[in-house]
Design an enzyme around this catalytic site. Structure first.
Site, PDB file in Angstrom:
ATOM      1  N   TYR A 103       0.976  -1.018  -0.068  1.00 42.18           N
ATOM      2  CA  TYR A 103       0.101   0.136  -0.188  1.00 42.18           C
ATOM      3  C   TYR A 103       0.905   1.392  -0.086  1.00 42.18           C
ATOM      4  O   TYR A 103       0.621   2.363  -0.901  1.00 42.18           O
ATOM      5  CB  TYR A 103      -0.884   0.070   1.105  1.00 42.18           C
ATOM      6  CG  TYR A 103      -1.849   1.162   1.421  1.00 42.18           C
ATOM      7  CD1 TYR A 103      -2.737   1.554   0.421  1.00 42.18           C
ATOM      8  CD2 TYR A 103      -1.557   2.113   2.512  1.00 42.18           C
ATOM      9  CE1 TYR A 103      -3.392   2.766   0.730  1.00 42.18           C
ATOM     10  CE2 TYR A 103      -2.178   3.331   2.487  1.00 42.18           C
ATOM     11  CZ  TYR A 103      -3.126   3.633   1.571  1.00 42.18           C
ATOM     12  OH  TYR A 103      -3.998   4.676   1.800  1.00 42.18           O
ATOM     13  N   HIS A 279     -47.201  25.248  40.219  1.00 44.91           N
ATOM     14  CA  HIS A 279     -48.659  25.553  40.221  1.00 44.91           C
ATOM     15  C   HIS A 279     -48.673  26.935  40.427  1.00 44.91           C
ATOM     16  O   HIS A 279     -48.214  27.631  41.344  1.00 44.91           O
ATOM     17  CB  HIS A 279     -49.301  24.589  40.847  1.00 44.91           C
ATOM     18  CG  HIS A 279     -49.202  23.206  40.506  1.00 44.91           C
ATOM     19  ND1 HIS A 279     -48.942  22.650  39.015  1.00 44.91           N
ATOM     20  CD2 HIS A 279     -48.955  21.906  41.276  1.00 44.91           C
ATOM     21  CE1 HIS A 279     -48.548  21.530  39.119  1.00 44.91           C
ATOM     22  NE2 HIS A 279     -48.576  20.950  40.346  1.00 44.91           N
TER      23      HIS A 279
END
Length: 378
Positions: A103, A279
């Site tokens: 390679y 709330h």
């Protein structure tokens, strides 16, 4: 501008192609594995710049190194010569060109072919001997340890480490593409061999450690400093290997009669992020801190923030609406609370400059004992 990309279906090619597609003045021509090299003669018609990314690194037989690297490069050069034009070419070689391997030999021979071609034709050639390139769309279990580790760790698969102290030199894909595009756009870069910056150095062991911390952050909510440097690009790469069904993850919701409280994110040195609801008529807080500080942002509803100095008893009140974004900070030495004075649930985003420590929370109860103001929503 007309651009030819060889190997556009590969990892680097996909990223480069996507960046080029974002520019309306660019036309891209591609050459890939299934194309006949003869087609290069026609594909080069009108091409102004070439990115030669095609190559073979995992062949079925050794001869493919020559065919897919050296021979293809030679045919590309011959096709450029036939155009009788000077066409700049960027070539992605490899650091393995310096190694004694089939390679490596094929990549080094390709470099020589291009340099000889440039000397004869006058066409500028830019060669990059790349180390390990990583980023999104890199194929795992192929030739990138980063891609393999990202994929395996994100999919709860084992990883293999032969030498945890081995040092890797890494280039991030977006840095590489940015450099390539700067050459295409005419940056003053000398032809010949070039480098990409930054190059990150990381041991195999540290790579695995970082990726596991990224994975664990979904459970412990503790994020790494992923805004700069190697952590920024590595974290981005890790996330790109997640499957769509795990793009989201659940958080723990602490719920009581007042509303909910949810922690979202913790940092190692810059505190944590969370949100809570209240709330209508509910008051939260009623405590002070010696050192800890917080920032509150009302996302929805109407809130009354009340403060009393724990020594002087000085009082201060602030009314905030989610329709007019405003940050309220708690100040050490002032006891404080938050009351929902609207008709709907109050939603508040919270940042604290330190992570909550149950053993030493720096939170001391001291109700304000003040009458409430009228409803802001009226």
């Amino acid at each position: 501008m007309k651009i030819l990309i060889t190997g556009s279906n590969g990892f680097v090619g996909k990223n480069l192609s996507m960046h080029l597609s974002e520019r309306k003045e660019i036309e891209v021509v591609t050459f890939n594995r299934d194309d006949n090299p003869v087609s290069l003669n026609t594909k080069l018609d009108g091409v102004d710049f070439i990115f030669h990314l095609a190559g073979v690194n995992r062949p079925k037989n050794i001869e493919e190194f020559t065919v897919g690297n050296s021979d293809l490069t030679s045919k590309l050069c011959q096709s450029i010569i036939r155009t009788k034009r000077l066409i700049p070419t960027v070539y992605t070689s490899s650091v393995q060109a310096e190694q004694d391997s089939p390679y490596g030999h094929s990549k080094k021979n390709s470099e020589k072919i291009l340099m000889d071609f440039s000397a004869v034709s006058g066409s500028p050639v830019y060669i990059f001997r790349l180390p390990n390139v990583f980023g999104k769309w890199c194929k795992p279990n192929y030739n990138s340890v980063v891609a393999t580790f990202c994929y395996n760790i994100s999919h709860d698969l084992p990883i293999k480490i032969h030498d945890s102290a081995a040092v890797m030199r890494l280039v991030y894909i977006d840095d590489l593409v940015k450099h390539f595009l700067s050459i295409m756009d005419g940056a003053l870069v000398e032809p010949g061999f070039n480098d990409v910056n930054p190059v990150y150095e990381l041991t195999v062991g540290d790579l695995a450690k970082k990726l596991k911390l990224y994975k664990d952050s979904r459970q412990n909510l503790l994020t790494e400093p992923v805004g700069i440097g190697i952590d920024r690009v590595l974290y981005s790469t890790y996330l790109s290997y997640l499957e769509p069904e795990v793009f989201s993850y659940e958080l723990t919701k602490h719920k009581d009669s007042r509303g909910v409280f949810v922690e979202m994110l913790k940092t190692k040195n810059s505190g944590q992020f969370s949100y809570f609801t209240a709330h209508p008529g509910i008051t939260r807080g009623g405590h002070y801190h010696h050192t800890k500080t917080e920032k509150f942002l009302v996302i929805q509803g109407y809130a009354l923030f009340r403060f009393r100095h724990i020594i002087s008893d000085e009082i201060y009140e602030i009314k905030i609406s989610g329709d007019a974004p405003s940050v309220v900070e708690t100040v050490p030495g002032w006891t404080h609370d938050i009351t929902n004075i609207g008709k709907d649930d109050l939603v508040v985003m919270l940042w604290a400059n330190e992570n909550f420590d149950r053993e030493s929370p720096d939170t001391y109860l001291k109700p304000l004992e003040l009458p409430l103001l009228e409803d802001l929503s009226q």
